[in-house]
Each structure stands twice: as structure tokens, then as C-alpha cells.
Design a protein around this motif. Structure first.
Motif, PDB file in Angstrom:
ATOM      1  N   MET A  28       0.837  -1.186   0.074  1.00 51.83           N
ATOM      2  CA  MET A  28      -0.089  -0.015   0.169  1.00 51.83           C
ATOM      3  C   MET A  28       0.972   1.129  -0.075  1.00 51.83           C
ATOM      4  N   GLY A  29       2.073   1.264   0.507  1.00 51.83           N
ATOM      5  CA  GLY A  29       2.987   2.336   0.440  1.00 51.83           C
ATOM      6  C   GLY A  29       2.734   3.296   1.465  1.00 51.83           C
ATOM      7  N   THR A  30       3.356   4.405   1.422  1.00 50.81           N
ATOM      8  CA  THR A  30       3.041   5.601   2.417  1.00 50.81           C
ATOM      9  C   THR A  30       2.024   6.572   1.991  1.00 50.81           C
ATOM     10  N   HIS A  31       1.463   7.184   2.894  1.00 55.53           N
ATOM     11  CA  HIS A  31       0.397   8.153   2.561  1.00 55.53           C
ATOM     12  C   HIS A  31       0.452   9.321   3.763  1.00 55.53           C
ATOM     13  N   THR A  32      -0.042  10.581   3.536  1.00 56.60           N
ATOM     14  CA  THR A  32      -0.209  11.478   4.371  1.00 56.60           C
ATOM     15  C   THR A  32      -1.222  11.113   5.156  1.00 56.60           C
ATOM     16  N   ILE A  33      -1.026  11.270   6.738  1.00 56.85           N
ATOM     17  CA  ILE A  33      -1.737  11.163   7.723  1.00 56.85           C
ATOM     18  C   ILE A  33      -2.239  12.433   8.213  1.00 56.85           C
ATOM     19  N   ALA A  34      -3.475  13.116   8.267  1.00 55.17           N
ATOM     20  CA  ALA A  34      -3.690  14.093   8.813  1.00 55.17           C
ATOM     21  C   ALA A  34      -4.876  14.352   9.843  1.00 55.17           C
ATOM     22  N   THR A  35      -4.946  15.396  10.342  1.00 56.33           N
ATOM     23  CA  THR A  35      -6.099  15.668  11.292  1.00 56.33           C
ATOM     24  C   THR A  35      -7.460  15.941  10.744  1.00 56.33           C
ATOM     25  N   ARG A  36      -8.371  15.843  11.447  1.00 56.23           N
ATOM     26  CA  ARG A  36      -9.677  15.949  10.671  1.00 56.23           C
ATOM     27  C   ARG A  36      -9.954  17.369  10.061  1.00 56.23           C
ATOM     28  N   GLU A  37      -9.202  18.352  10.735  1.00 54.87           N
ATOM     29  CA  GLU A  37      -9.068  19.488   9.908  1.00 54.87           C
ATOM     30  C   GLU A  37      -8.325  20.006   8.863  1.00 54.87           C
ATOM     31  N   GLN A  38      -7.104  19.119   8.709  1.00 51.04           N
ATOM     32  CA  GLN A  38      -6.300  19.416   7.850  1.00 51.04           C
ATOM     33  C   GLN A  38      -6.822  18.667   6.535  1.00 51.04           C
ATOM     34  N   GLY A  39      -7.558  17.366   6.743  1.00 54.00           N
ATOM     35  CA  GLY A  39      -8.281  16.477   5.875  1.00 54.00           C
ATOM     36  C   GLY A  39      -9.365  17.295   4.906  1.00 54.00           C
ATOM     37  N   LEU A  40      -9.986  18.253   5.963  1.00 57.03           N
ATOM     38  CA  LEU A  40     -11.240  18.820   5.367  1.00 57.03           C
ATOM     39  C   LEU A  40     -10.682  19.973   4.404  1.00 57.03           C
ATOM     40  N   GLN A  41      -9.618  20.641   4.798  1.00 54.68           N
ATOM     41  CA  GLN A  41      -8.948  21.845   3.980  1.00 54.68           C
ATOM     42  C   GLN A  41      -8.430  21.148   2.691  1.00 54.68           C
ATOM     43  N   ALA A  42      -7.731  20.129   2.570  1.00 58.59           N
ATOM     44  CA  ALA A  42      -7.198  19.255   1.454  1.00 58.59           C
ATOM     45  C   ALA A  42      -8.604  18.978   0.540  1.00 58.59           C
ATOM     46  N   ARG A  43      -9.749  18.405   1.204  1.00 55.41           N
ATOM     47  CA  ARG A  43     -10.739  18.059   0.356  1.00 55.41           C
ATOM     48  C   ARG A  43     -11.492  19.246  -0.202  1.00 55.41           C
ATOM     49  N   LEU A  44     -11.447  20.383   0.386  1.00 59.79           N
ATOM     50  CA  LEU A  44     -12.253  21.536  -0.058  1.00 59.79           C
ATOM     51  C   LEU A  44     -11.402  22.253  -1.241  1.00 59.79           C
ATOM     52  N   ALA A  45     -10.266  21.951  -1.269  1.00 61.19           N
ATOM     53  CA  ALA A  45      -9.293  22.467  -2.217  1.00 61.19           C
ATOM     54  C   ALA A  45      -9.767  21.443  -3.610  1.00 61.19           C
ATOM     55  N   LEU A  46      -9.788  20.104  -3.387  1.00 61.64           N
ATOM     56  CA  LEU A  46      -9.839  19.069  -4.482  1.00 61.64           C
ATOM     57  C   LEU A  46     -11.431  19.648  -5.182  1.00 61.64           C
ATOM     58  N   LEU A  47     -12.310  19.812  -3.821  1.00 57.85           N
ATOM     59  CA  LEU A  47     -13.620  20.127  -4.410  1.00 57.85           C
ATOM     60  C   LEU A  47     -13.969  21.319  -5.575  1.00 57.85           C
ATOM     61  N   ASP A  48     -12.960  22.267  -5.543  1.00 58.35           N
ATOM     62  CA  ASP A  48     -13.014  23.360  -6.491  1.00 58.35           C
ATOM     63  C   ASP A  48     -12.806  22.604  -7.962  1.00 58.35           C
ATOM     64  N   ALA A  49     -11.641  21.934  -7.868  1.00 56.07           N
ATOM     65  CA  ALA A  49     -11.108  21.215  -9.147  1.00 56.07           C
ATOM     66  C   ALA A  49     -12.069  20.283  -9.819  1.00 56.07           C
ATOM     67  N   GLU A  50     -12.892  19.735  -8.819  1.00 57.74           N
ATOM     68  CA  GLU A  50     -13.804  18.585  -9.239  1.00 57.74           C
ATOM     69  C   GLU A  50     -15.343  19.458  -9.826  1.00 57.74           C
ATOM     70  N   LYS A  51     -15.417  20.505  -9.206  1.00 57.58           N
ATOM     71  CA  LYS A  51     -16.540  21.316  -9.691  1.00 57.58           C
ATOM     72  C   LYS A  51     -16.187  21.926 -11.227  1.00 57.58           C
ATOM     73  N   ASP A  52     -14.952  22.287 -11.369  1.00 58.20           N
ATOM     74  CA  ASP A  52     -14.572  22.825 -12.539  1.00 58.20           C
ATOM     75  C   ASP A  52     -14.681  21.705 -13.677  1.00 58.20           C
ATOM     76  N   LEU A  53     -14.272  20.532 -13.536  1.00 57.49           N
ATOM     77  CA  LEU A  53     -14.498  19.464 -14.240  1.00 57.49           C
ATOM     78  C   LEU A  53     -15.603  18.980 -14.773  1.00 57.49           C
ATOM     79  N   VAL A  54     -16.795  19.246 -13.657  1.00 52.11           N
ATOM     80  CA  VAL A  54     -18.137  19.090 -13.848  1.00 52.11           C
ATOM     81  C   VAL A  54     -18.689  20.124 -14.936  1.00 52.11           C
ATOM     82  N   ARG A  55     -18.117  21.317 -14.655  1.00 48.14           N
ATOM     83  CA  ARG A  55     -18.588  22.516 -15.595  1.00 48.14           C
ATOM     84  C   ARG A  55     -18.040  22.184 -16.998  1.00 48.14           C
ATOM     85  N   ARG A  56     -16.690  21.767 -17.077  1.00 45.76           N
ATOM     86  CA  ARG A  56     -16.040  21.516 -18.505  1.00 45.76           C
ATOM     87  C   ARG A  56     -16.811  20.313 -19.261  1.00 45.76           C
ATOM     88  N   SER A  57     -17.323  19.336 -18.365  1.00 46.42           N
ATOM     89  CA  SER A  57     -17.807  18.163 -18.964  1.00 46.42           C
ATOM     90  C   SER A  57     -19.126  18.667 -19.576  1.00 46.42           C
TER      91      SER A  57
END
Length: 265
Positions: free
Chosen positions: A1-30
Motif C-alpha cells: 500500500m505504500g506511504t500516505h499522508t496522515i492528517a487531522t480531521r481539520e487538515q483533511g477537510l481543507q485538502a478536500r475543499l481544495a479538491l472540491l474546486d477542481a472537481e466542480k471545474d471538471l463538471v462544468r467543463r464536462s
């Protein structure tokens, strides 16, 4: 499985929100791509294609089954195959679930392959499918829609698939059986899949996957869109799920099988 970043709940939420912007952009382009796809010009079909179906001989217009739109999945099952392509089979596993929804939204769905209808029907019963499947055996349909090619086209470099030309098939691929490839220690993914259909590499690759869309307008059938190769990824349901799994596609080589073959050795 290798290594992966382990974060707090707050850190995980911030990373997820940043990805959400990219996902919404992909949906609009689709969505924009879908609009451009639907704005493509329609090309009238004048050739009289004939198919074999559950109900007997049918024209392309009759495959609409009373709807105004038709989606055709070009299923890789050539006349010399003993079983359908496992990749196409995994895509087709989802057809029965959503075909009823399409039919009630004025869209007919059918698979079309070059193998004789008896072969297709036997394989469909083996897989437990009920979606419409038509045979284009003896017809120019698959050739005209760039999902079937001749041995001479392979040799001469006359194949144009996915809107690109292909170089001639070089020895030792051309004419070699899967058994000969295995003896030479050169079995690759394509040879592995070809073997599962009972063919050699050259025979297997004379059929290709794709999707074509048609509309019945003013009494005539028109071709509106076709896509091939990676353009079919969105139809391959298992990959849409794997892309959201923690390890993603996480694959090396051909790992999928027809659904009744898992667990076999």
C-alpha cells in the motif's frame, strides 16, 4: 500500500475543499463538452444496413424500437471469437440496469457485433444479460463506423481507428497464434485478452470497441456522434468507482475478467 499522508480531521477537510474546486471545474467543463457534442452536425445514413436480432432481420431504423434516438455500443465479438471481449463484457454488465431508464427517455440502446447472432445470443445467456444485441454479420456496418478492419488493412497500414491512422502490423504479431506468442515468451496484455476470446492477436484486433449515436429525423436515420478507445472510459462503470477508491485503479496488466470467471484458476 505504500506511504500516505496522515492528517487531522481539520487538515483533511481543507485538502478536500481544495479538491472540491477542481472537481466542480471538471463538471462544468464536462457539461460544456456535452453541449458541444450535441451541437455536432447530423450526417444522414443512406446505406441499407441489415442486422439479425431476437425478432429476426431488422434495419437500422428498426433498432430504434419506436424511439427517436439510438445509442449503439460496438461490442468486440468478431465472427471467429469463441467469447466476447472481457473488457467489453465488463462495460456491458451495466447495460441492463440503465437501459430501461434510457428507453423511458426516448433513447434505445443496443449492442452490435460482427459475430453471427446465434453466438451473441448464447454468450448473452451465459452472462445473464437481457439488453438488445444485434448481429451485423455480413454487413458493412462495423467497417463503415471504423470498428472493424480487414487483414489486408492490418498489413498495409490502412486502419484508421479513433480518428488516427495506424502503422502496418509488423511480424511477429501478424498471423501468429497466441500459443506461438506464449512459446516465445512474448505474451502481453493484448495477447492475454485475445486468448480469452479464442483468437490470436491479429484476429482479435481486427475488431475494436466504440459507441455511436443516431437520431431518427423526418423519416431518415442520421449519425450524430461516435467515440472510441479512452472515449469509452465514462461507460466503464467499475473504473468510475475505482477512481474514487483510496488506491484508485491500482492495476498492473489485465486484472479484470468476465463476471462468471472470477475465482477460476
Amino acid at each position: 500500500m505504500g506511504t500516505h499522508t496522515i492528517a487531522t480531521r481539520e487538515q483533511g477537510l481543507q485538502a478536500r475543499l481544495a479538491l472540491l474546486d477542481a472537481e466542480k471545474d471538471l463538471v462544468r467543463r464536462s457539461d460544456e463538452l456535452a453541449r458541444r457534442r450535441q451541437a455536432l452536425p447530423w450526417v444522414r445514413i443512406d446505406k441499407d444496413y441489415r442486422f439479425e436480432t431476437d425478432a429476426g432481420s431488422a434495419t437500422l431504423a428498426e433498432l430504434f424500437r419506436g424511439r427517436s434516438q439510438l445509442l449503439v455500443y460496438h461490442f468486440m465479438f468478431g465472427p471467429d471469437y469463441s467469447a466476447g471481449c472481457p473488457s467489453c463484457s465488463s462495460i456491458a454488465d451495466g447495460f441492463d440496469g440503465f437501459a430501461v431508464h434510457l428507453e423511458n427517455h426516448d433513447v434505445a440502446l443496443t449492442a452490435i457485433s460482427r459475430a453471427p447472432f446465434a453466438k451473441l445470443d448464447a454468450f448473452r445467456r451465459r452472462m445473464g444479460w437481457s439488453f438488445p444485441w444485434a448481429s451485423s454479420f455480413g454487413s458493412d456496418f462495423n467497417n463503415d463506423f471504423a470498428v472493424a478492419f480487414t487483414e489486408q488493412q492490418q498489413r498495409d497500414g490502412g486502419i484508421e481507428y479513433n480518428y488516427r491512422g495506424e502503422a502496418p502490423m509488423q511480424p511477429p504479431l501478424a498471423g501468429k497464434t497466441v500459443q506461438q506468442w506464449q512459446l516465445r515468451g512474448q505474451e502481453g496484455p493484448v495477447a492475454q485478452i485475445a486468448a480469452s476470446t479464442g483468437t490470436d492477436v491479429a484476429t482479435y484486433t481486427r475488431d475494436r470497441p466504440g459507441l455511436s449515436a443516431f437520431v431518427l429525423h423526418d423519416g431518415f436515420v442520421h449519425h450524430t456522434y461516435s467515440t472510441y478507445a479512452r472515449g469509452l472510459d465514462g461507460l466503464w462503470g467499475m473504473y468510475q468507482w475505482l477512481d474514487r477508491a483510496p488506491l484508485g485503479r491500482n492495476e498492473t496488466g489485465v486484472w479484470w475478467r468476465r463476471h462468471d470467471e472470477y475465482g477460476r484458476r
